[in-house]
Design a protein around this motif. Structure first.
Motif, PDB file in Angstrom:
ATOM      1  N   LEU A   1       8.374   1.876  -5.845  1.00 57.74           N
ATOM      2  CA  LEU A   1       8.934   1.747  -4.499  1.00 57.74           C
ATOM      3  C   LEU A   1       8.280   2.748  -3.541  1.00 57.74           C
ATOM      4  CD1 LEU A   1      11.061   0.489  -2.601  1.00 57.74           C
ATOM      5  CD2 LEU A   1      12.648   2.273  -3.368  1.00 57.74           C
ATOM      6  N   GLU A   2       8.076   3.978  -4.020  1.00 59.36           N
ATOM      7  CA  GLU A   2       7.424   4.986  -3.177  1.00 59.36           C
ATOM      8  C   GLU A   2       6.047   4.530  -2.723  1.00 59.36           C
ATOM      9  OE1 GLU A   2       7.558   9.326  -3.764  1.00 59.36           O
ATOM     10  OE2 GLU A   2       8.817   8.902  -5.509  1.00 59.36           O
ATOM     11  N   LYS A   3       5.280   3.943  -3.633  1.00 63.94           N
ATOM     12  CA  LYS A   3       3.939   3.475  -3.276  1.00 63.94           C
ATOM     13  C   LYS A   3       3.998   2.376  -2.224  1.00 63.94           C
ATOM     14  CE  LYS A   3       1.745   4.671  -7.685  1.00 63.94           C
ATOM     15  NZ  LYS A   3       1.092   4.142  -8.913  1.00 63.94           N
ATOM     16  N   GLU A   4       4.966   1.470  -2.384  1.00 61.77           N
ATOM     17  CA  GLU A   4       5.115   0.393  -1.389  1.00 61.77           C
ATOM     18  C   GLU A   4       5.490   0.962  -0.028  1.00 61.77           C
ATOM     19  OE1 GLU A   4       6.793  -3.570  -2.854  1.00 61.77           O
ATOM     20  OE2 GLU A   4       7.717  -2.149  -4.244  1.00 61.77           O
TER      21      GLU A   4
ATOM     22  N   LEU B   1       3.527   0.977   3.751  1.00 65.49           N
ATOM     23  CA  LEU B   1       4.164   0.497   4.995  1.00 65.49           C
ATOM     24  C   LEU B   1       4.186   1.587   6.055  1.00 65.49           C
ATOM     25  CD1 LEU B   1       7.143  -1.527   3.453  1.00 65.49           C
ATOM     26  CD2 LEU B   1       5.137  -2.451   4.614  1.00 65.49           C
ATOM     27  N   ILE B   2       4.415   2.837   5.636  1.00 67.61           N
ATOM     28  CA  ILE B   2       4.414   3.956   6.593  1.00 67.61           C
ATOM     29  C   ILE B   2       3.011   4.178   7.139  1.00 67.61           C
ATOM     30  CG2 ILE B   2       4.713   6.464   6.795  1.00 67.61           C
ATOM     31  CD1 ILE B   2       7.012   6.180   4.715  1.00 67.61           C
ATOM     32  N   THR B   3       2.008   4.089   6.269  1.00 65.48           N
ATOM     33  CA  THR B   3       0.611   4.258   6.696  1.00 65.48           C
ATOM     34  C   THR B   3       0.215   3.201   7.717  1.00 65.48           C
ATOM     35  OG1 THR B   3       0.062   5.174   4.518  1.00 65.48           O
ATOM     36  CG2 THR B   3      -1.776   4.406   5.884  1.00 65.48           C
TER      37      THR B   3
ATOM     38  N   GLN C   1       8.737   3.505  10.447  1.00 68.35           N
ATOM     39  CA  GLN C   1       8.652   4.838  11.052  1.00 68.35           C
ATOM     40  C   GLN C   1       9.539   5.778  10.254  1.00 68.35           C
ATOM     41  OE1 GLN C   1       6.469   5.288  13.575  1.00 68.35           O
ATOM     42  NE2 GLN C   1       6.022   3.094  13.370  1.00 68.35           N
ATOM     43  N   ALA C   2       8.953   6.428   9.254  1.00 69.55           N
ATOM     44  CA  ALA C   2       9.760   7.274   8.376  1.00 69.55           C
ATOM     45  C   ALA C   2       8.868   8.243   7.623  1.00 69.55           C
ATOM     46  CB  ALA C   2      10.549   6.408   7.398  1.00 69.55           C
TER      47      ALA C   2
END
Length: 445
Positions: free
Chosen positions: A373-376, A380-382, A387-388
């Protein structure tokens, strides 16, 4: 996990937050998920007619990777092709079977030779009739002659020749209905050849012939346009076209597409490209499209699960459907892209209402690992889709909400600057007029 409810300021409890993914206490969430059983080829093939039925069976045989399934598809393709007159495709199927189905499914030279002889005789007859029509200059007869030639070549698998003859009828069309019929024939052959630029072109031409469009024809054109947009990876446009297909379609276009396909293609494209409000208004509340969704209950359920934020159940439905969707002749190239977009949209929608999100709870809601989940989320943040920022130590996602106070001050300053500039412009103009400093253009005689 904390939440901001800007409308009411209400605090969402942990139980309610947990329901944003998978709520084990809800008995409705335990309804049966469709099994990932092997595709029922016979039931699937029964949805289609004509050349597309054979081509879909051959596609399944090429892509399934299961010997028993491959042979079953080839057996059905053999039986189907012998109902027609395409001896070239018949020989291709024999080559794919390669003797694995026994002597009953071997090369039938007698049948092939008889079909070819009849074809030559039929072609000569059509040529003589067309020459007579052209000599007599009867437009309707010439149109029918070219149309018969198109049907002849299509039946024998010579798609390029069929297309040429179908479009030649355009010069002899005298009514809007003739034009729409010509366009539908051109669209049929173009889809079989994979020439989707022609599909778009002839859909547009058919739509201009308003008088020749009955509800069934309109539904067919929207299906064709949807397939063209799907091929071009314009998923939002594809979704809109499939969602506009009326119930009049029924089983009237099985030489191209089944009603179940309309539901599947339209729903997956909508999930990947529509926002939440569009999904509600254009899919869930669409009474016409609901008729198609009833034919594919698992698609209907995954849409409802996605809208109600039961993402684990939605993704489970998608996972079970994936194997069979990869065997669809039109959808297979888009499955991975659509699935990725749908999953990303689910992740974004899950995080949107919250100031902070517990990654352990979120991973459980999406039935995945925290590391995955962190990688996903990082991706998305990159890409600025979320926005997180991630607190990897405490496994918490913190949203970056805009500073509303600072934003208000900036807008106020911008408004003041614009007012000052406009006021100075007005004063300058007034002074110019007062002192008669206005520039007059030279008079023309």
């Amino acid at each position: 996990m904390e939440s901001e409810d800007y409308a009411s300021g209400a605090v969402i409890g942990e139980e309610e937050i947990y329901a944003n993914g998978r709520d084990e206490s809800d008995p409705q969430r335990h309804r049966p998920i469709i099994s990932s059983e092997q595709l029922d080829i016979e039931a699937y093939a029964a949805l289609y007619t004509g050349r597309t039925k054979t081509m879909r069976l051959l596609f399944i045989a090429d892509k399934c990777g299961i010997p028993s399934m491959e042979l079953e598809a080839l057996r059905m393709a053999y039986e189907e092709i012998k109902k027609g007159e395409d001896t070239q495709l018949f020989r291709e199927i024999i080559g794919k079977i390669n003797g694995r189905l026994g002597p009953n499914y071997a090369l039938d030279n007698a049948w092939a030779d008889a079909v070819d002889r009849r074809a030559e005789s039929r072609k000569e007859k059509l040529e003589n009739e067309l020459n007579a029509y052209r000599t007599n200059l009867i437009k309707e007869s010439i149109r029918m002659g070219y149309n018969d030639f198109g049907d002849f070549f299509y039946a024998h698998g010579r798609l390029g020749e069929a297309f040429k003859n179908y479009i030649r009828t355009r010069d002899y069309c005298t009514t809007s209905k003739h034009i729409s019929h010509m366009c539908l024939n051109a669209i049929l052959v173009s889809i079989e050849m994979g020439q989707f630029t022609h599909v778009t072109s002839y859909v547009g031409k058919a739509e201009q012939a308003v008088d020749g469009l009955d509800p069934v024809t309109i539904a067919k054109l929207r299906c064709a346009a949807g397939l063209s947009h799907l091929e071009g990876k314009k998923y939002k446009l594809a979704a809109r076209k499939f969602l506009e297909v009326g119930p009049e379609l029924g089983n009237n276009y099985t030489e191209i597409i089944a009603p179940q396909d309309v539901a599947t293609y339209g729903s997956l494209c909508a999930l990947a490209s529509f926002d939440r409000s569009e999904l509600k208004s254009k899919v869930i509340d669409n009474t016409n499209f609901r008729n198609f969704l009833e034919l594919v209950p698992e698609i209907r359920e995954l849409i409802n699960d996605f809208y109600t934020s039961h993402y684990a159940s939605c993704l489970e439905y998608l996972g079970n459907l994936k194997t069979n969707l990869l065997l669809d002749i039109h959808l297979h190239e888009h499955v991975e892209t659509l699935y990725e977009q749908i999953r990303n949209k689910a992740l974004i929608q899950y995080t949107l209402p919250f100031v902070s999100v517990d990654l352990n709870m979120m991973a459980n809601a999406f039935n995945t690992s925290v590391t995955g989940l962190e990688k996903e989320l990082e991706a998305l943040i990159t890409n600025d889709q979320i926005q997180a920022r991630i607190d990897s130590h405490n496994k918490i996602l913190y949203a970056r909400h805009a500073d509303q106070r600072n934003g208000t001050f900036q807008r106020a300053l911008q408004t003041g600057n614009e007012f000052d500039r406009e006021l100075r412009s007005m004063l300058l103009r007034a002074n110019l007029i007062k002192h008669d400093y206005n520039l007059k253009g030279p008079r023309k005689y």
